[in-house]
Design an enzyme around this catalytic site. Structure first.
Site, PDB file in Angstrom:
ATOM      1  N   LYS A   1       3.214  -2.188   0.063  1.00  0.00           N
ATOM      2  CA  LYS A   1       3.598  -3.578  -1.060  1.00  0.00           C
ATOM      3  C   LYS A   1       4.764  -3.418  -2.135  1.00  0.00           C
ATOM      4  O   LYS A   1       5.399  -4.300  -2.012  1.00  0.00           O
ATOM      5  CB  LYS A   1       1.972  -3.879  -0.982  1.00  0.00           C
ATOM      6  CG  LYS A   1       2.278  -5.274  -1.881  1.00  0.00           C
ATOM      7  CD  LYS A   1       2.555  -5.845  -1.017  1.00  0.00           C
ATOM      8  CE  LYS A   1       2.883  -8.078  -1.698  1.00  0.00           C
ATOM      9  NZ  LYS A   1       2.744  -7.821  -3.747  1.00  0.00           N
ATOM     10  N   ASP A   2       4.771  -2.397  -2.600  1.00  0.00           N
ATOM     11  CA  ASP A   2       5.747  -2.193  -3.983  1.00  0.00           C
ATOM     12  C   ASP A   2       6.310  -0.991  -3.466  1.00  0.00           C
ATOM     13  O   ASP A   2       6.423  -0.589  -4.144  1.00  0.00           O
ATOM     14  CB  ASP A   2       4.789  -2.849  -5.467  1.00  0.00           C
ATOM     15  CG  ASP A   2       3.673  -3.702  -5.672  1.00  0.00           C
ATOM     16  OD1 ASP A   2       4.418  -4.949  -5.670  1.00  0.00           O
ATOM     17  OD2 ASP A   2       2.680  -3.617  -5.324  1.00  0.00           O
TER      18      ASP A   2
ATOM     19  N   GLY B   1       0.484   2.197  -2.973  1.00  0.00           N
ATOM     20  CA  GLY B   1       0.874   0.474  -1.966  1.00  0.00           C
ATOM     21  C   GLY B   1       2.250   0.896  -1.282  1.00  0.00           C
ATOM     22  O   GLY B   1       3.087   0.510  -2.941  1.00  0.00           O
TER      23      GLY B   1
ATOM     24  N   ASN C   1      -7.974  -7.987 -10.990  1.00  0.00           N
ATOM     25  CA  ASN C   1      -8.307  -9.014  -9.317  1.00  0.00           C
ATOM     26  C   ASN C   1      -8.191  -8.545  -8.010  1.00  0.00           C
ATOM     27  O   ASN C   1      -6.807  -8.764  -7.438  1.00  0.00           O
ATOM     28  CB  ASN C   1      -6.736 -10.246 -10.196  1.00  0.00           C
ATOM     29  CG  ASN C   1      -6.899 -11.341  -9.534  1.00  0.00           C
ATOM     30  OD1 ASN C   1      -6.234 -11.516  -8.168  1.00  0.00           O
ATOM     31  ND2 ASN C   1      -8.447 -11.778  -9.238  1.00  0.00           N
TER      32      ASN C   1
ATOM     33  N   HIS D   1      -8.286  -7.029  -5.129  1.00  0.00           N
ATOM     34  CA  HIS D   1      -8.474  -7.389  -3.029  1.00  0.00           C
ATOM     35  C   HIS D   1      -9.249  -5.958  -1.908  1.00  0.00           C
ATOM     36  O   HIS D   1      -8.565  -4.928  -2.666  1.00  0.00           O
ATOM     37  CB  HIS D   1      -7.480  -8.457  -2.502  1.00  0.00           C
ATOM     38  CG  HIS D   1      -6.236  -7.857  -3.120  1.00  0.00           C
ATOM     39  ND1 HIS D   1      -5.293  -6.456  -2.435  1.00  0.00           N
ATOM     40  CD2 HIS D   1      -5.129  -8.290  -3.859  1.00  0.00           C
ATOM     41  CE1 HIS D   1      -4.323  -6.363  -2.407  1.00  0.00           C
ATOM     42  NE2 HIS D   1      -3.741  -7.103  -4.101  1.00  0.00           N
TER      43      HIS D   1
ATOM     44  N   GLY E   1      -6.443  -4.416  -0.454  1.00  0.00           N
ATOM     45  CA  GLY E   1      -5.278  -3.766  -0.798  1.00  0.00           C
ATOM     46  C   GLY E   1      -5.463  -2.172  -1.662  1.00  0.00           C
ATOM     47  O   GLY E   1      -5.757  -1.531  -1.473  1.00  0.00           O
ATOM     48  N   HIS E   2      -5.950  -2.936  -3.069  1.00  0.00           N
ATOM     49  CA  HIS E   2      -6.475  -1.759  -3.490  1.00  0.00           C
ATOM     50  C   HIS E   2      -7.494  -1.312  -3.282  1.00  0.00           C
ATOM     51  O   HIS E   2      -7.374   0.245  -3.761  1.00  0.00           O
ATOM     52  CB  HIS E   2      -6.931  -3.011  -5.161  1.00  0.00           C
ATOM     53  CG  HIS E   2      -5.769  -4.220  -5.734  1.00  0.00           C
ATOM     54  ND1 HIS E   2      -6.092  -5.002  -5.408  1.00  0.00           N
ATOM     55  CD2 HIS E   2      -4.871  -3.259  -6.722  1.00  0.00           C
ATOM     56  CE1 HIS E   2      -4.963  -5.684  -6.406  1.00  0.00           C
ATOM     57  NE2 HIS E   2      -4.451  -4.387  -6.616  1.00  0.00           N
TER      58      HIS E   2
ATOM     59  N   GLN F   1       5.820  -5.120 -18.602  1.00  0.00           N
ATOM     60  CA  GLN F   1       6.545  -4.925 -16.865  1.00  0.00           C
ATOM     61  C   GLN F   1       6.762  -6.498 -17.215  1.00  0.00           C
ATOM     62  O   GLN F   1       7.309  -6.771 -16.351  1.00  0.00           O
ATOM     63  CB  GLN F   1       5.476  -4.297 -16.115  1.00  0.00           C
ATOM     64  CG  GLN F   1       4.340  -5.142 -16.251  1.00  0.00           C
ATOM     65  CD  GLN F   1       3.670  -3.440 -15.002  1.00  0.00           C
ATOM     66  OE1 GLN F   1       3.406  -2.729 -15.197  1.00  0.00           O
ATOM     67  NE2 GLN F   1       3.703  -4.173 -13.324  1.00  0.00           N
TER      68      GLN F   1
HETATM   69  P1  AMP Z   1      -1.016  -4.445  -8.340  1.00  0.00           P
HETATM   70  O1  AMP Z   1      -2.374  -4.584  -9.429  1.00  0.00           O
HETATM   71  O2  AMP Z   1      -0.751  -5.305  -7.953  1.00  0.00           O
HETATM   72  O3  AMP Z   1      -0.311  -4.042 -10.168  1.00  0.00           O
HETATM   73  O4  AMP Z   1      -1.432  -3.432  -7.771  1.00  0.00           O
HETATM   74  C1  AMP Z   1      -1.732  -2.445  -8.239  1.00  0.00           C
HETATM   75  C2  AMP Z   1      -1.492  -1.455  -6.317  1.00  0.00           C
HETATM   76  O5  AMP Z   1      -1.872  -1.676  -5.103  1.00  0.00           O
HETATM   77  C3  AMP Z   1      -0.088  -0.785  -6.231  1.00  0.00           C
HETATM   78  O6  AMP Z   1       0.450   0.347  -6.249  1.00  0.00           O
HETATM   79  C4  AMP Z   1       0.389  -1.987  -5.501  1.00  0.00           C
HETATM   80  O7  AMP Z   1       1.687  -1.353  -4.440  1.00  0.00           O
HETATM   81  C5  AMP Z   1      -1.133  -2.001  -4.193  1.00  0.00           C
HETATM   82  N1  AMP Z   1      -0.647  -3.001  -3.033  1.00  0.00           N
HETATM   83  C6  AMP Z   1      -1.502  -4.267  -4.157  1.00  0.00           C
HETATM   84  N2  AMP Z   1      -1.402  -5.308  -2.822  1.00  0.00           N
HETATM   85  C7  AMP Z   1      -1.443  -4.466  -2.155  1.00  0.00           C
HETATM   86  C8  AMP Z   1      -1.622  -4.253  -0.100  1.00  0.00           C
HETATM   87  N3  AMP Z   1      -2.250  -5.168   0.302  1.00  0.00           N
HETATM   88  N4  AMP Z   1      -1.668  -3.486   0.382  1.00  0.00           N
HETATM   89  C9  AMP Z   1      -1.682  -1.798  -0.604  1.00  0.00           C
HETATM   90  N5  AMP Z   1      -0.896  -2.041  -1.419  1.00  0.00           N
HETATM   91  C10 AMP Z   1      -1.039  -2.641  -2.017  1.00  0.00           C
END
Ligand code: AMP
Length: 288
Positions: free
Chosen positions: A150-151, A148, A32, A34, A36-37, A61
């Site tokens: 973000k986490d 990121g 999904n 965006h 950020g990814h 998780q």
């Molecule tokens: P997720 O799909 O939520 O597991 O995120 C996958 C990767 O994308 C992780 O390393 C997150 O920290 C990074 N990520 C998600 N959202 C953002 C964002 N807004 N800015 C930067 N990295 C992000």
């Protein structure tokens, strides 16, 4: 761009790159996707020859009552976005492919830094992250892995894991990507109602206000309390508002760099955000 759904297929796809000693970059995601990814993928493209993006919603998780079943799965749309930013290989395994073959008897627990913040409200979450990331690292065997900020806590956990277990790769942290109104991009933002989406950027606004207040000399404890009170006033149910040193060690007052952390629910959607505040810059600004 190739899409592989099996470990065997991915290994075969990566073989020529490995033989040619090309630099392999890896971006683990739950899909999904965006901006950020996509920023992580662009960062990977800059320093790597071949970029692998995994899309896997990792069941172990998620806690009981969390959103594993409803988590958005949008592989077709994700594939289009990844093709546009030059991803070379998507790895999109099934749960069966990742966990099905043998019963898993090994767990991975990064201690101390997982005890509080999200670790406290999501018991077992970081164990599940550590297991899946270690498996993915062993499957992809990248030179660089991108995560990121973000986490923030997750990034710290993964850095610790890589260091402790001598996993032969370099972890790169990428700054938070935000919407124009300041809301940190997240796949979970899609759960927000129109009204909640309008309230959601309050988290970032309060973090920025906190930065100013700290620069003006307000006590850290007071600044944290204010964030919590104001979030509650606009309808959030606060999980935590905390401050740590950048290495996640405790901090009592703003006498060095600090990271402010917020986790709060709007309706049933849990949002997290953080802001790193540089001590010298803030104090310098204050004295101007
Ligand atoms: P997720 O799909 O939520 O597991 O995120 C996958 C990767 O994308 C992780 O390393 C997150 O920290 C990074 N990520 C998600 N959202 C953002 C964002 N807004 N800015 C930067 N990295 C992000």
């Amino acid at each position: 761009m190739k899409t592989e759904t099996t470990i065997q297929g991915l290994t075969a796809s990566l073989a020529p790159a490995r033989t040619a000693k090309k630099l392999i970059g890896f971006v683990p995601t739950m899909g999904n996707l965006h901006e950020g990814h996509l920023t992580l993928v662009r960062a990977a493209k800059k320093i790597c020859d071949v970029v692998v993006v995994s899309i896997f919603v990792n069941p172990i998780q998620f806690g009981a009552g969390e959103d594993f079943d409803s988590y958005p799965r949008t592989l077709e749309q994700d594939s289009r976005l990844l093709a546009d930013v030059g991803c070379d290989i998507i790895f999109a395994p099934s749960v069966e492919q990742m966990y099905g073959k043998h019963p898993r008897l090994t767990n991975i627990r990064v201690s101390q830094i997982t005890n509080d913040l999200c670790g406290e409200s999501r018991p077992g979450h970081f164990d599940g992250v550590a297991v899946v990331v270690t498996k993915l690292f062993n499957i992809v065997q990248p030179d660089y892995a991108f995560f990121g900020q973000k986490d923030y806590q997750q990034l710290a956990v993964i850095r610790q894991l890589v260091q402790d277990l001598n996993i032969p790769l370099e972890v790169i942290g990428v700054p938070i990507v935000r919407a124009a109104d300041g809301l940190a991009l997240s796949s979970r933002n899609g759960y927000l109602s129109e009204e909640e989406r309008i309230a959601a950027p309050t988290i970032y606004q309060l973090l920025k206000q906190a930065e100013v207040a700290l620069g003006e000399g307000q006590a850290l404890s007071q600044v944290l309390a204010n964030i919590s009170i104001e979030l509650t006033q606009v309808g959030f149910v606060v999980d935590y508002v905390e401050a740590r040193q950048p290495n996640l060690q405790p901090i009592e007052q703003f006498d060095r760099d600090v990271v402010l952390f917020v986790a709060a629910k709007l309706g049933s959607t849990r949002l997290i955000d953080n802001l790193q505040i540089n001590f010298k810059t803030s104090v310098h600004d204050k004295n101007r």
